[in-house]
Design a protein around this motif. Structure first.
Motif, PDB file in Angstrom:
ATOM      1  N   VAL A   1      45.866  44.281  41.339  1.00 28.58           N
ATOM      2  CA  VAL A   1      45.119  43.534  40.326  1.00 28.58           C
ATOM      3  C   VAL A   1      44.539  42.258  40.903  1.00 28.58           C
ATOM      4  O   VAL A   1      43.368  41.930  40.721  1.00 28.58           O
ATOM      5  CB  VAL A   1      46.025  43.228  39.118  1.00 28.58           C
ATOM      6  CG1 VAL A   1      45.342  42.249  38.184  1.00 28.58           C
ATOM      7  CG2 VAL A   1      46.366  44.514  38.384  1.00 28.58           C
ATOM      8  N   PHE A   2      45.368  41.511  41.642  1.00 28.14           N
ATOM      9  CA  PHE A   2      44.907  40.218  42.132  1.00 28.14           C
ATOM     10  C   PHE A   2      43.917  40.352  43.271  1.00 28.14           C
ATOM     11  O   PHE A   2      43.138  39.451  43.530  1.00 28.14           O
ATOM     12  CB  PHE A   2      46.107  39.359  42.559  1.00 28.14           C
ATOM     13  CG  PHE A   2      46.752  38.658  41.402  1.00 28.14           C
ATOM     14  CD1 PHE A   2      47.457  39.371  40.455  1.00 28.14           C
ATOM     15  CD2 PHE A   2      46.624  37.288  41.238  1.00 28.14           C
ATOM     16  CE1 PHE A   2      48.044  38.734  39.362  1.00 28.14           C
ATOM     17  CE2 PHE A   2      47.206  36.643  40.153  1.00 28.14           C
ATOM     18  CZ  PHE A   2      47.920  37.373  39.215  1.00 28.14           C
ATOM     19  N   THR A   3      43.919  41.470  43.952  1.00 25.00           N
ATOM     20  CA  THR A   3      42.955  41.685  45.018  1.00 25.00           C
ATOM     21  C   THR A   3      41.596  42.070  44.449  1.00 25.00           C
ATOM     22  O   THR A   3      40.566  41.653  44.952  1.00 25.00           O
ATOM     23  CB  THR A   3      43.445  42.785  45.971  1.00 25.00           C
ATOM     24  OG1 THR A   3      44.675  42.358  46.555  1.00 25.00           O
ATOM     25  CG2 THR A   3      42.428  43.039  47.077  1.00 25.00           C
ATOM     26  N   ARG A   4      41.598  42.830  43.373  1.00 25.35           N
ATOM     27  CA  ARG A   4      40.356  43.435  42.904  1.00 25.35           C
ATOM     28  C   ARG A   4      39.716  42.719  41.716  1.00 25.35           C
ATOM     29  O   ARG A   4      38.562  42.940  41.422  1.00 25.35           O
ATOM     30  CB  ARG A   4      40.617  44.897  42.507  1.00 25.35           C
ATOM     31  CG  ARG A   4      41.077  45.739  43.681  1.00 25.35           C
ATOM     32  CD  ARG A   4      41.482  47.124  43.247  1.00 25.35           C
ATOM     33  NE  ARG A   4      42.044  47.876  44.349  1.00 25.35           N
ATOM     34  CZ  ARG A   4      42.631  49.062  44.217  1.00 25.35           C
ATOM     35  NH1 ARG A   4      42.725  49.614  43.018  1.00 25.35           N
ATOM     36  NH2 ARG A   4      43.133  49.683  45.266  1.00 25.35           N
ATOM     37  N   SER A   5      40.467  41.914  41.016  1.00 18.66           N
ATOM     38  CA  SER A   5      39.928  41.335  39.785  1.00 18.66           C
ATOM     39  C   SER A   5      39.865  39.813  39.867  1.00 18.66           C
ATOM     40  O   SER A   5      40.866  39.127  39.701  1.00 18.66           O
ATOM     41  CB  SER A   5      40.786  41.753  38.581  1.00 18.66           C
ATOM     42  OG  SER A   5      40.341  41.074  37.426  1.00 18.66           O
ATOM     43  N   GLY A   6      38.669  39.290  40.106  1.00 24.40           N
ATOM     44  CA  GLY A   6      38.500  37.849  40.102  1.00 24.40           C
ATOM     45  C   GLY A   6      38.737  37.264  38.729  1.00 24.40           C
ATOM     46  O   GLY A   6      39.218  36.142  38.579  1.00 24.40           O
ATOM     47  N   GLU A   7      38.395  38.019  37.699  1.00 23.14           N
ATOM     48  CA  GLU A   7      38.590  37.544  36.328  1.00 23.14           C
ATOM     49  C   GLU A   7      40.070  37.324  36.035  1.00 23.14           C
ATOM     50  O   GLU A   7      40.458  36.339  35.400  1.00 23.14           O
ATOM     51  CB  GLU A   7      38.010  38.571  35.354  1.00 23.14           C
ATOM     52  CG  GLU A   7      38.006  38.122  33.892  1.00 23.14           C
ATOM     53  CD  GLU A   7      39.335  38.389  33.193  1.00 23.14           C
ATOM     54  OE1 GLU A   7      39.655  37.659  32.240  1.00 23.14           O
ATOM     55  OE2 GLU A   7      40.053  39.312  33.623  1.00 23.14           O
ATOM     56  N   THR A   8      40.919  38.226  36.527  1.00 24.13           N
ATOM     57  CA  THR A   8      42.358  38.088  36.317  1.00 24.13           C
ATOM     58  C   THR A   8      42.885  36.861  37.030  1.00 24.13           C
ATOM     59  O   THR A   8      43.660  36.073  36.464  1.00 24.13           O
ATOM     60  CB  THR A   8      43.104  39.344  36.824  1.00 24.13           C
ATOM     61  OG1 THR A   8      42.627  40.482  36.115  1.00 24.13           O
ATOM     62  CG2 THR A   8      44.601  39.202  36.618  1.00 24.13           C
ATOM     63  N   VAL A   9      42.477  36.684  38.266  1.00 24.21           N
ATOM     64  CA  VAL A   9      42.918  35.511  39.031  1.00 24.21           C
ATOM     65  C   VAL A   9      42.499  34.235  38.312  1.00 24.21           C
ATOM     66  O   VAL A   9      43.283  33.300  38.152  1.00 24.21           O
ATOM     67  CB  VAL A   9      42.338  35.541  40.464  1.00 24.21           C
ATOM     68  CG1 VAL A   9      42.669  34.255  41.193  1.00 24.21           C
ATOM     69  CG2 VAL A   9      42.868  36.743  41.230  1.00 24.21           C
ATOM     70  N   SER A  10      41.248  34.182  37.860  1.00 23.87           N
ATOM     71  CA  SER A  10      40.740  32.989  37.180  1.00 23.87           C
ATOM     72  C   SER A  10      41.522  32.713  35.907  1.00 23.87           C
ATOM     73  O   SER A  10      41.893  31.565  35.627  1.00 23.87           O
ATOM     74  CB  SER A  10      39.258  33.175  36.860  1.00 23.87           C
ATOM     75  OG  SER A  10      38.760  32.076  36.138  1.00 23.87           O
TER      76      SER A  10
END
Length: 316
Positions: free
Chosen positions: A44-53
């Protein structure tokens, strides 16, 4: 994985990071993510910038919430009699200064945020005690704004800087020698770099030397803050409000680390090396309760400084 990697990535070892997580949960009400495997988190954290943000802003909000536990007013009854640098300044609460931190702002705002070196910055006012812990922080002012103007704003705010009339902070020459703010003598060498290989010959020189030695505390605190948190050493892509919150969060985390007595010796050695190489300018240039609301120079405060410095010189 281990303390070395934890320090490299998070600027604290595993034990202190675990303690920080505990504080964020118990005092900041951060909700722990449950029933998620490491493999899922990694994907998730590698592929989703929205999740990280989203998670970044969630944690930042919680860090802001716990800030009140770590940025606290200095004890007005404090004395530093046992400190060789501070024992000369009876009634001092600590040191006060401003520091410039780079920001990204809209094009229309850049002229106001452009400092004397041409960088886009915010001028952050702060106070600290001899243990290098910050007691008051005010970020957000434009980089072009003078230190005295920001100090005036800090004193007038309802929840701003509180200075009792019988106490004071050590300040540099850019501030007036005013009630609550003890400045060095103008026209007398001041910076520690200028004193190498020589000794004071009169009361004003002795006062400036001891004042510089004690006030250097806040320069070291700023240096340590920026050395630890790399995000403060360059502009970021966040909006202005988020950048101000990040600055506040870094001050909070700095105090968390100081209170947990994490070994900063290596970082402080780097800070001191940097400070010793900073160009030292001669000081010939001009620059409810009963709390102080303005910082205006007065003959009475100049007389108090003279009495203090002459007493120092007699004992010296």
């Amino acid at each position: 994985m281990n303390d070395r990697i934890c320090k490299e990535q998070l600027r604290m070892d595993q034990r202190y990071f675990d303690k920080l997580c505990e504080v964020l949960v118990t005092r900041g009400d951060l909700v722990t993510t449950r029933n998620v495997t490491n493999r899922t988190i990694g994907a998730v954290f590698t592929r989703s910038g929205e999740t990280v943000s989203r998670q970044f802003h969630t944690v930042l909000k919680v860090v802001m919430k716990i800030g009140k536990y770590y940025i606290k007013l200095v004890d007005f009854n404090v004395t530093y009699d046992g400190d060789n640098k501070w024992k000369w300044f009876e009634g001092a609460l600590g040191a006060l200064d401003g520091t410039l931190i780079k920001m990204t702002v809209p094009v229309k705002d850049r002229p106001r945020y452009r400092d004397r070196k041409g960088d886009i910055t915010t001028n952050v006012l702060a106070t600290c005690d001899p243990s290098l812990r910050f007691n008051h922080v005010l970020p957000g002012w434009e980089g072009s704004t003078s230190d005295p103007r920001i100090l005036g704003d800090a004193l007038r705010r309802p929840n701003g800087l509180k200075v009792p009339r019988n106490k004071y902070f050590l300040v540099h020459l850019g501030y007036s020698n005013a009630q609550g703010f003890l400045a060095p003598y103008k026209g007398i060498r001041y910076h520690l770099n200028l004193w190498r290989g020589s000794a004071p010959t009169n009361y004003k020189e002795l006062f400036n030397l001891r004042h510089s030695s004690a006030r250097n505390t806040i320069e070291r605190a700023f240096g340590l803050l920026k050395m630890r948190w790399a995000i403060l050493r360059k502009s970021s892509f966040y909006d202005k409000q988020t950048q101000v919150r990040i600055i506040n969060a870094c001050f909070f985390l700095h105090n968390f680390v100081r209170e947990e007595n994490l070994d900063d010796e290596n970082l402080l050695n780097e800070v001191d090396d940097d400070l010793s190489n900073v160009e030292a300018f001669d000081t010939m240039e001009d620059e409810g309760e009963d709390f102080i609301l303005t910082a205006q120079a007065s003959p009475q405060w100049n007389n108090l400084r003279d009495e203090m410095s002459q007493k120092m010189f007699r004992e010296y």
